[in-house]
Design an enzyme around this catalytic site. Structure first.
Site, mmCIF file in Angstrom:
data_model
loop_
_atom_site.group_PDB
_atom_site.id
_atom_site.type_symbol
_atom_site.label_atom_id
_atom_site.label_comp_id
_atom_site.label_asym_id
_atom_site.label_seq_id
_atom_site.Cartn_x
_atom_site.Cartn_y
_atom_site.Cartn_z
ATOM 1 N N THR B 331 19.720 3.477 -17.530
ATOM 2 C CA THR B 331 18.398 3.630 -16.925
ATOM 3 C C THR B 331 17.398 4.242 -17.896
ATOM 4 O OG1 THR B 331 18.746 5.866 -16.103
ATOM 5 C CG2 THR B 331 19.481 4.064 -14.685
ATOM 6 N N CYS B 332 16.125 4.128 -17.518
ATOM 7 C CA CYS B 332 15.036 4.711 -18.311
ATOM 8 C C CYS B 332 14.891 6.197 -18.032
ATOM 9 C CB CYS B 332 13.730 4.005 -17.972
ATOM 10 S SG CYS B 332 13.590 2.399 -18.752
ATOM 11 N N ASP B 333 15.915 6.838 -17.536
ATOM 12 C CA ASP B 333 15.843 8.264 -17.253
ATOM 13 C C ASP B 333 16.585 9.012 -18.349
ATOM 14 O OD1 ASP B 333 16.319 10.916 -16.194
ATOM 15 O OD2 ASP B 333 15.677 10.095 -14.276
#
Lengths: 384, 384
Positions: B331-333
């Protein structure tokens, strides 16, 4: 808290916690971003809140979309965005997902290493898309100082490597389009863009020396939502960014992109929750009070991890004396505690069954919620 | 890794990460618990893995069920358990959920304070259930030393307060049934039950002095699954617990309950994932390697939080030289990093697209996965 949300909650009869998002607040936020950064294209970070009503509103307003996966690309398209308004901003992509994005018409991709560039080249060939039509931007590392939800080194590479990555893209026939960075989420220091833009301008120069004309800087997200602490206005960010761009790029200011997520939808949402239990761990009245809500870390409040984000919380007893409480969620998981290291002050008159309003919860709540942890359903959401 | 799982994965054609759980392993585990603690009733902690096939297998084998919510009670009933085999083990319950549980026939409830006892009394009256039929046990605090996923003070009260809580239940007409505690999840020290049982026996004595005959000790969970470190056999836990019971209760050993979750299903499951990207942050070959999988902290591996649980990971290159890697999710986290503080050693020959098998993932994975974070679907699960 808007009058529209207040009215909606007054009439709600369903059980369980819910998020209510006010479209009008999002519209105001979009207009502020567009006015404060007039020469910058806004790419809303879909991951912050991908509710179809949020995406269609922003699509109507003219927003572009930063997406993290093929599913998010499909959501943006379904909301009315054309593919030229969509960026596949995740630096970590399966080659078959890049292919799918190309087939859907997307032409803008983030990378942070050469192998990711090669995936895009191969996918472009497989999709029979002219490689020169595919725009690639390279993410560089940024220290994230001053951010309340600081970023790790997970995304990006050092600026020197970015030059090689972009040259690699250029040599393969892709369009080496520019640079991106992220100054850290919930960034309250408007000066944070300065250092990153200094690095970006160095990459522009080094690429120019190699005959590659970069044209775009993606300024990322980081724009804060109002939680407990005050935050600068969007205008202040616009001014600081414009100054930094002028300082580092002179008369050759590049195209720019911003990717607000939290700053676009955070303050548009309110979670209504309920007090399930108030107790102490011993009969000693001086022992700290535990307050348990029907929403916790696994129900949508994941950003309380390490107590990073402190949401404003309101109850009908707001005018009463407040005492320190440990605030926790409803699951049988001992990690499901929201605020403990720094206790949260809540009214001494708070009672079991009272409603609790958690403000600033329009971003990074619904999609973080667990699918069924402890049997609790995911957070309900209403966009009004 | 069982041959049945290997065979299943060989034939799987779907895309994306998945969990495969082998029912035969769960059956073996159940039998080990039943044999090692022959006078103890097994209440499987449904939250560890509530897959219908897992619950129906355990119901057939004779297991009882520890539940955290009305949904979990309904799942256990649907799997064939009668209500007398179900405990509502969450100390944090809405009164209307207690009422619903009573209506479904459940008569066994956890509490850790007087107001929770009063909710049960009111719900009992509302449901017209004879209060003496409702069994209440009080959870006491336990230090959790030696556990890899240690518990906070979220659940339980000090033993002195438990006496008052149980007396309160008794005076209201409920059946003050016993004591529970939890020695901490993934507890590798078989001696951990000793201290808690000492406290429990003190509560038994104090209650007896007040004319209240407690009869049950709920020994909780904490039984480990095999990850990277070796763990004692279930028999060793059975022996240590029996010794501690004899030491503290002499000839008056109470009824006992255990609530294994991780220990019942953890080693029965394997997650198959795929390497999405391998990269470095600079051109320096000595810079640490980042390996990105298509599953991360929000896709089911939430227990890597603070790098608490370290799963064994296997690839087809297991015999090759291994080098330290930072392991992260897709994820982009930036918080979606699995192992970084203590890097994970993976084969130098590992490549993008390679399958990765994450062992010991039968517990606390599927239900922790986010509903749609970054557009990624929740973890798929197959029980074979």
């Amino acid at each position: 808290m808007t009058e529209r949300i207040r009215e909606f909650l007054r009439n709600r009869r369903e059980d369980g916690p819910c998020l209510v998002v006010d479209r009008e607040v999002i519209q105001d936020n979009y207009i502020k971003f567009a006015r404060s950064l007039p020469d910058t294209r806004v790419f809303y970070a879909v991951k912050a809140n991908p509710a179809p009503e949020v995406l269609s509103l922003l699509a109507e307003l003219g927003s572009c979309f930063d997406t993290a996966s093929v599913v998010e690309i499909e959501l943006a398209l379904a909301a009315g965005a054309t593919p030229d308004r969509i960026s596949f901003g995740n630096t970590i992509k399966k080659e078959r997902d890049i292919l799918r994005a190309l087939e859907l018409g997307v032409r803008l991709f983030a990378v942070d290493c050469e192998v990711e560039v090669e995936k895009i080249e191969r996918a472009g060939l497989a999709a029979s898309v002219p490689l020169a039509d595919i725009q690639v931007f390279c993410r560089i590392l940024c220290d994230g100082a001053g951010a309340e939800w600081p970023l790790s080194r997970k995304f990006g590479c050092v600026p020197e490597m970015a030059i090689d990555v972009l040259e690699h893209a250029h040599r393969l026939g892709l369009r080496a389009y520019g640079i991106s960075f992220h100054v850290g989420s919930q960034q309250r220091n408007t000066g944070s863009w300065d250092g990153a833009l200094a690095s970006a301008s160095q990459v522009f120069k080094a690429c120019a020396e190699r005959g590659i004309a970069l044209s775009m800087v993606n300024l990322g997200g980081g724009f804060p939502a109002k939680y407990l602490k005050s935050i600068p206005a969007v205008e202040a960010y616009g001014n600081a960014i414009f100054e930094a761009l002028s300082k580092h790029f002179g008369n050759h200011i590049p195209e720019t992109i911003i990717e607000p997520g939290r700053g676009m939808v955070g303050n548009a949402g309110i979670i209504e929750s309920e007090v399930v239990l108030i107790s102490r761990k011993s009969a000693d009245e001086d022992d700290i009070r535990w307050v348990y809500l029907d929403i916790g870390k696994f129900g949508g409040l994941a950003e309380t991890m390490d107590e990073a984000i402190r949401y404003p919380i309101h109850t009908k007893h707001d005018s009463d004396r407040k005492i320190p409480c440990i605030l926790a969620g409803p699951t049988c998981d001992s990690a499901d505690v929201l605020y403990e290291k720094e206790p949260y002050f809540l009214p001494v008159s708070l009672e079991i069954g009272d409603k609790v309003l958690i403000e600033g919860t329009g971003a990074y709540t619904t999609t973080y919620s667990a699918v069924a942890f402890n049997g609790f359903p995911p957070l309900k959401s209403y966009v009004i």
